[in-house]
Design a protein around this motif. Structure first.
Motif, mmCIF file in Angstrom:
data_model
loop_
_atom_site.group_PDB
_atom_site.id
_atom_site.type_symbol
_atom_site.label_atom_id
_atom_site.label_comp_id
_atom_site.label_asym_id
_atom_site.label_seq_id
_atom_site.Cartn_x
_atom_site.Cartn_y
_atom_site.Cartn_z
ATOM 1 N N ARG A 42 17.056 -35.111 -0.650
ATOM 2 C CA ARG A 42 16.091 -34.897 -1.743
ATOM 3 C C ARG A 42 15.416 -36.200 -2.139
ATOM 4 N N SER A 43 16.138 -37.302 -2.067
ATOM 5 C CA SER A 43 15.554 -38.601 -2.433
ATOM 6 C C SER A 43 14.507 -39.049 -1.414
ATOM 7 N N ARG A 44 14.566 -38.487 -0.217
ATOM 8 C CA ARG A 44 13.641 -38.864 0.856
ATOM 9 C C ARG A 44 12.508 -37.877 1.060
ATOM 10 N N SER A 45 12.666 -36.651 0.522
ATOM 11 C CA SER A 45 11.669 -35.613 0.772
ATOM 12 C C SER A 45 11.583 -34.666 -0.419
ATOM 13 N N GLY A 78 23.036 -26.964 8.850
ATOM 14 C CA GLY A 78 23.819 -25.812 8.405
ATOM 15 C C GLY A 78 24.288 -26.101 6.991
ATOM 16 N N TYR A 79 25.614 -26.256 6.818
ATOM 17 C CA TYR A 79 26.137 -26.636 5.510
ATOM 18 C C TYR A 79 25.706 -28.058 5.196
ATOM 19 N N ARG A 80 25.342 -28.281 3.928
ATOM 20 C CA ARG A 80 25.037 -29.627 3.434
ATOM 21 C C ARG A 80 25.922 -29.893 2.233
ATOM 22 N N SER A 81 26.632 -31.001 2.263
ATOM 23 C CA SER A 81 27.429 -31.401 1.108
ATOM 24 C C SER A 81 26.476 -31.838 -0.013
ATOM 25 N N PRO A 82 26.952 -31.839 -1.257
ATOM 26 C CA PRO A 82 26.097 -32.306 -2.356
ATOM 27 C C PRO A 82 25.564 -33.722 -2.125
ATOM 28 N N GLU A 83 26.377 -34.603 -1.531
ATOM 29 C CA GLU A 83 25.939 -35.978 -1.274
ATOM 30 C C GLU A 83 24.777 -36.003 -0.279
ATOM 31 N N THR A 84 24.906 -35.232 0.788
ATOM 32 C CA THR A 84 23.842 -35.187 1.790
ATOM 33 C C THR A 84 22.580 -34.564 1.211
ATOM 34 N N ASN A 85 22.724 -33.481 0.455
ATOM 35 C CA ASN A 85 21.551 -32.837 -0.120
ATOM 36 C C ASN A 85 20.828 -33.796 -1.069
ATOM 37 N N GLY A 138 10.675 -31.678 -0.041
ATOM 38 C CA GLY A 138 10.847 -30.346 0.535
ATOM 39 C C GLY A 138 12.291 -29.860 0.544
ATOM 40 N N VAL A 139 13.194 -30.598 -0.107
ATOM 41 C CA VAL A 139 14.606 -30.225 -0.126
ATOM 42 C C VAL A 139 14.934 -29.702 -1.524
ATOM 43 N N ALA A 140 15.408 -28.476 -1.597
ATOM 44 C CA ALA A 140 15.696 -27.842 -2.889
ATOM 45 C C ALA A 140 16.946 -28.435 -3.531
ATOM 46 N N LYS A 141 16.890 -28.598 -4.830
ATOM 47 C CA LYS A 141 18.037 -29.124 -5.576
ATOM 48 C C LYS A 141 19.245 -28.197 -5.449
#
Length: 189
Positions: free
Chosen positions: A126-129, A115-122, A131-134
């Motif tokens: 992103r560092s692992r995939s 659901g919600y993702r904090s900037p730290e989690t996002n 497929g995760v939008a900045k």
């Protein structure tokens, strides 16, 4: 929480998706408290979070009014489970999720993947995939990644797309569907 932006979240699209709500929901709530008896329009969201073990089944909208306590429950449930940060989830996203669920004609709750993702989690994701939008809509509380056992990714994708009210991504290899309240668009296989 909800914003009145000019995205292509059309009232007609959501109303069309909720058209069956009265017929489907009325028998289910026939023994509910007086406020729900004969209610012409209610919206309900059912979810399970395998990472936290939490379940949620709440009516969050009745006869044109959002229920604050229910939305607070949605916000907490859809929090970033990695650090327990909570952000208000855009009600347009919750409406899309509920409308798609109604169209699938199942009592099974969604399984919430994200659901919600904090900037730290996002940033970590992103560092692992790739497929995760900045600038993911998850950062704004405007998106959810969901799966179900009783419905395929294609069935979920078609139901969410039928709402014509936001972004719908199909992630068949990971077995989930992304729903958000951004511009109407679709992607994935």
């Amino acid at each position: 929480m909800a914003s009145n932006s000019t995205t292509r979240l059309t009232r007609r699209g959501l109303l069309g998706a909720f058209a069956a709500t009265t017929l489907v929901a009325a028998p289910t709530y026939s023994n509910a408290f007086g406020i729900l008896r004969g209610a012409g329009d209610i919206r309900r969201i059912k979810m399970y979070n395998g990472r936290t073990g939490e379940n949620m089944d709440t009516i969050y909208w009745v006869e044109g009014n959002y229920i604050k306590d229910a939305l607070d429950e949605v916000n907490h449930f859809m929090r970033d489970w990695r650090n327990n940060k909570v952000r208000g989830i855009d009600t347009r996203t919750v409406d899309i999720m509920a409308a798609a669920h109604n169209l699938m004609d199942t009592t099974e709750p969604y399984q919430l993947i994200s659901g919600y993702r904090s900037p730290e989690t996002n940033a970590m994701l992103r560092s692992r995939s790739n497929g995760v939008a900045k600038n993911s809509r998850h950062l704004k509380g405007e998106a959810a990644d969901l799966r179900m056992n009783a419905r395929s990714v294609n069935q979920m994708y078609r139901a969410a797309s039928a709402c014509a009210a936001g972004g719908v991504g199909r992630y068949s290899s990971s077995n989930f569907v992304h729903m958000d309240c951004g511009p109407v668009r679709s992607w994935g296989r």
